[in-house]
Design a protein around this motif. Structure first.
Motif, PDB file in Angstrom:
ATOM      1  N   ARG A 139       0.835  -1.204   0.000  1.00 56.06           N
ATOM      2  CA  ARG A 139       0.000   0.000   0.000  1.00 56.06           C
ATOM      3  C   ARG A 139       0.870   1.255   0.000  1.00 56.06           C
ATOM      4  NH1 ARG A 139      -1.934   0.829   5.564  1.00 56.06           N
ATOM      5  NH2 ARG A 139       0.192   1.586   5.633  1.00 56.06           N
ATOM      6  N   ASP A 140       1.897   1.277   0.854  1.00 57.81           N
ATOM      7  CA  ASP A 140       2.785   2.437   0.933  1.00 57.81           C
ATOM      8  C   ASP A 140       3.546   2.658  -0.369  1.00 57.81           C
ATOM      9  OD1 ASP A 140       1.882   2.725   3.521  1.00 57.81           O
ATOM     10  OD2 ASP A 140       3.723   1.940   4.451  1.00 57.81           O
ATOM     11  N   LEU A 141       3.984   1.578  -1.008  1.00 52.45           N
ATOM     12  CA  LEU A 141       4.679   1.684  -2.295  1.00 52.45           C
ATOM     13  C   LEU A 141       3.755   2.313  -3.346  1.00 52.45           C
ATOM     14  CD1 LEU A 141       7.067   0.968  -4.227  1.00 52.45           C
ATOM     15  CD2 LEU A 141       5.889  -1.215  -4.606  1.00 52.45           C
ATOM     16  N   LEU A 142       2.550   1.794  -3.444  1.00 57.88           N
ATOM     17  CA  LEU A 142       1.582   2.350  -4.406  1.00 57.88           C
ATOM     18  C   LEU A 142       1.278   3.816  -4.091  1.00 57.88           C
ATOM     19  CD1 LEU A 142      -0.744  -0.755  -4.588  1.00 57.88           C
ATOM     20  CD2 LEU A 142       0.614   0.153  -6.487  1.00 57.88           C
ATOM     21  N   SER A 143       1.152   4.142  -2.817  1.00 59.50           N
ATOM     22  CA  SER A 143       0.873   5.532  -2.416  1.00 59.50           C
ATOM     23  C   SER A 143       2.011   6.467  -2.799  1.00 59.50           C
ATOM     24  CB  SER A 143       0.624   5.608  -0.902  1.00 59.50           C
ATOM     25  OG  SER A 143      -0.535   4.910  -0.547  1.00 59.50           O
ATOM     26  N   ARG A 144       3.255   6.006  -2.639  1.00 58.32           N
ATOM     27  CA  ARG A 144       4.406   6.848  -3.021  1.00 58.32           C
ATOM     28  C   ARG A 144       4.409   7.116  -4.522  1.00 58.32           C
ATOM     29  NH1 ARG A 144       7.062   3.464   0.549  1.00 58.32           N
ATOM     30  NH2 ARG A 144       8.087   2.307  -1.133  1.00 58.32           N
ATOM     31  N   TRP A 145       4.120   6.088  -5.317  1.00 59.87           N
ATOM     32  CA  TRP A 145       4.090   6.277  -6.770  1.00 59.87           C
ATOM     33  C   TRP A 145       2.965   7.232  -7.160  1.00 59.87           C
ATOM     34  CZ3 TRP A 145       6.566   4.185 -11.236  1.00 59.87           C
ATOM     35  CH2 TRP A 145       7.735   3.494 -10.953  1.00 59.87           C
ATOM     36  N   LYS A 146       1.818   7.096  -6.536  1.00 59.57           N
ATOM     37  CA  LYS A 146       0.710   8.001  -6.843  1.00 59.57           C
ATOM     38  C   LYS A 146       1.082   9.435  -6.472  1.00 59.57           C
ATOM     39  CE  LYS A 146      -3.928   9.425  -5.633  1.00 59.57           C
ATOM     40  NZ  LYS A 146      -3.941  10.316  -6.750  1.00 59.57           N
ATOM     41  N   LYS A 147       1.672   9.606  -5.315  1.00 61.16           N
ATOM     42  CA  LYS A 147       2.060  10.950  -4.860  1.00 61.16           C
ATOM     43  C   LYS A 147       3.073  11.578  -5.813  1.00 61.16           C
ATOM     44  CE  LYS A 147       3.711  13.434  -0.831  1.00 61.16           C
ATOM     45  NZ  LYS A 147       4.188  13.335   0.551  1.00 61.16           N
ATOM     46  N   ARG A 148       3.966  10.757  -6.336  1.00 55.76           N
ATOM     47  CA  ARG A 148       4.986  11.267  -7.244  1.00 55.76           C
ATOM     48  C   ARG A 148       4.409  11.638  -8.613  1.00 55.76           C
ATOM     49  NH1 ARG A 148       9.800   7.436  -8.729  1.00 55.76           N
ATOM     50  NH2 ARG A 148      10.935   8.422  -7.050  1.00 55.76           N
ATOM     51  N   TYR A 149       3.530  10.799  -9.161  1.00 65.18           N
ATOM     52  CA  TYR A 149       3.084  10.995 -10.542  1.00 65.18           C
ATOM     53  C   TYR A 149       1.689  11.592 -10.702  1.00 65.18           C
ATOM     54  CZ  TYR A 149       7.252   8.462 -11.797  1.00 65.18           C
ATOM     55  OH  TYR A 149       8.556   8.088 -11.949  1.00 65.18           O
TER      56      TYR A 149
END
Length: 158
Positions: A139-149
């Motif tokens: 979940r945290d990995l997906l959230s970081r990618w969303k926040k970045r892109y």
């Protein structure tokens, strides 16, 4: 690209056929009609589970992250989700199994039949179980990618 853990798929694959035996006993060895129905449901359910986990063992699920979104390929489908369509990622539990899941923005949910069906369970989609990292880390990995892109627009910045 992240691949699901074959060892986890193998362990679950070993359990599914074990449940076929009691199901068959209920279906063929007990005269009670309710027991026969339970046996039939068990045979169908655990039969499908056995096939699904066997495929996941031979061909692991894949989660591919790109600047546009993510693609989830499992034993039954390939699903593409854009970062900008996701409102947030959450950890969701179903039958005691936690998994990284997502909630779409309302406009994106209305465009997806699968999301509209899944949203009755509280989430619009899930990556399922069997990944190398625990659900909260996925979940945290997906959230970081969303926040970045695809960061959320702020009211003060438009």
């Amino acid at each position: 690209m992240i691949r699901s853990d074959r060892w986890k798929a193998f362990r679950i694959l070993l359990l599914c056929p074990l449940m076929l035996v009691p199901s068959a006993i209920f279906l063929f060895g007990v005269p009670d009609i309710v027991a026969k129905f339970v046996g039939l449901v068990g045979l169908v359910f655990f039969g499908v589970c056995t096939v699904g986990w066997a495929i996941s063992f031979v061909r692991p699920n894949r989660l591919t992250l790109t600047p546009e979104g993510f693609t989830l390929r499992d034993w039954k489908q390939t699903q593409h989700v854009r970062w900008r369509d996701v409102e947030r990622f959450v950890t969701w539990s179903s039958s005691g199994q936690q998994m990284a899941s997502w909630i779409l923005h309302e406009e994106a949910r209305q465009k997806s039949l699968t999301a509209r069906i899944n949203s009755t369970f509280g989430v619009d989609g899930s990556i399922g179980i069997g990944w190398p990292d625990p659900p909260h880390k996925m979940r945290d990995l997906l959230s970081r990618w969303k926040k970045r892109y695809a960061p959320e627009p702020r009211p003060d910045r438009g």
